[in-house]
Design an enzyme around this catalytic site. Sequence first.
Site, PDB file in Angstrom:
ATOM      1  N   LYS A  65      -1.248  12.047  18.951  1.00 38.87           N
ATOM      2  CA  LYS A  65      -0.908  10.998  17.981  1.00 38.87           C
ATOM      3  C   LYS A  65      -2.176  10.212  17.660  1.00 38.87           C
ATOM      4  CE  LYS A  65       2.107   6.995  17.248  1.00 38.87           C
ATOM      5  NZ  LYS A  65       3.450   6.443  17.417  1.00 38.87           N
TER       6      LYS A  65
ATOM      7  N   GLU B 178      -1.946   9.376  22.645  1.00 37.48           N
ATOM      8  CA  GLU B 178      -2.250   8.524  21.479  1.00 37.48           C
ATOM      9  C   GLU B 178      -3.532   7.733  21.680  1.00 37.48           C
ATOM     10  OE1 GLU B 178       0.780   5.629  20.493  1.00 37.48           O
ATOM     11  OE2 GLU B 178      -0.288   4.938  18.737  1.00 37.48           O
TER      12      GLU B 178
ATOM     13  N   ARG C   7      17.365  -7.603  18.886  1.00 35.70           N
ATOM     14  CA  ARG C   7      16.578  -6.371  19.058  1.00 35.70           C
ATOM     15  C   ARG C   7      17.520  -5.177  19.133  1.00 35.70           C
ATOM     16  NH1 ARG C   7      13.657  -9.940  22.591  1.00 35.70           N
ATOM     17  NH2 ARG C   7      14.595  -9.077  24.477  1.00 35.70           N
TER      18      ARG C   7
END
Length: 339
Positions: free
Chosen positions: A219, A177, A46
């Site tokens: 968003k 969002e 990652r």
Amino acid sequence: MNTGELEAVARSLVAPGKGILAADESAPTIEKRFKGIEVPSTEENRRAYRDLLFTTPGMSEFISGVILYDETIRQGSADGTPFTKVLERQGIVPGIKVDEGTKALTGFPGEKITEGLDGLRGRLPEYRSRGARFAKWRAVIDIGDGIPTRYCIEANAHALARYAALCQEAGLVPIVEPEVLMDGGHTVERCEEVTTEVLSLVYAQLTAHRVALEGTLLKPNMVVSGKLCPVQAGVPQVAEATVRTLRRCVPPAVPGIVFLSGGQTPRQATEHLNAMNSLGKQPWELSFSYGRALQDPVLKAWKGKAASVPAAKEAFLHRSKLNGAARYGKYSPAMEEAV
Ligand code: 5MM
């Protein structure tokens, strides 16, 4: 941080020709993405993948900010430089996902509520001291038989507003969002109806919580047909429906709208943004905060191989450049082939 300073950060995130990279996949989500390219989701993989993205030469021409995940904001580049510094040195603003994911909304089958408000006030100063200047919280609204309910939309809008108020108190610009999912067979008209209701209630809650809209970004999803709908709205229809919905619901005090891609292909997401920015001047900047639409080509080029890092960086820069062009309505399909 006062409202003027929050507004300056928000405006820098929607600077001309630039948008946000959403690299805030939680552990389960990045595992799913890595599974698609047969890469094990270890902490080092990652880290290496985020390192690849954040050290792409030239990215700052098209990328204004990057949303990080809790693990990622504590990681750094191969030479030990914290990722926040790697980004800052390029003039890119680091941000942080602060929600703790979605859970079933008790009593409302098929609906979800985003968790993470408990203890949030205590978590934000640490993120800020690590370099974050903005934050993100995602609410999810599903369309289906009898859903979404008004209660689910209100509960999620309330949580978004509580989060936004706490972020501003801590000197972080909140990205709000509320995502209406494109899963299912609903029509584009139904998506417009639901998105209108969601955004209306979100702005009612933000206002009720005395959030300074100048120091926020939205968003949202674009207004699109459900993935399984037999009739798919074309690019001009999506652009017109999305801009119409936003004009009806989003106050002009909001500096910018940074769309999520939500499962659109990278090309669709760019085409839609480009078409919206070709419709003339709007009260807010129309930009991007894409996750999959920026990263899918990168993951495919990388596949976890060190030798493929240069090709993966090239894929990221290319996709960022196309979306940068879409910010001006200057994207053309011919540009797809240029890599
Ligand atoms: C909707 O997801 C956000 C935007 O990404 P797409 O452009 O791919 O739709 C994204 O920022 C998302 O919130 C993060 O990837 C975190 O997701 P999880 O599911 O891990 O919270």
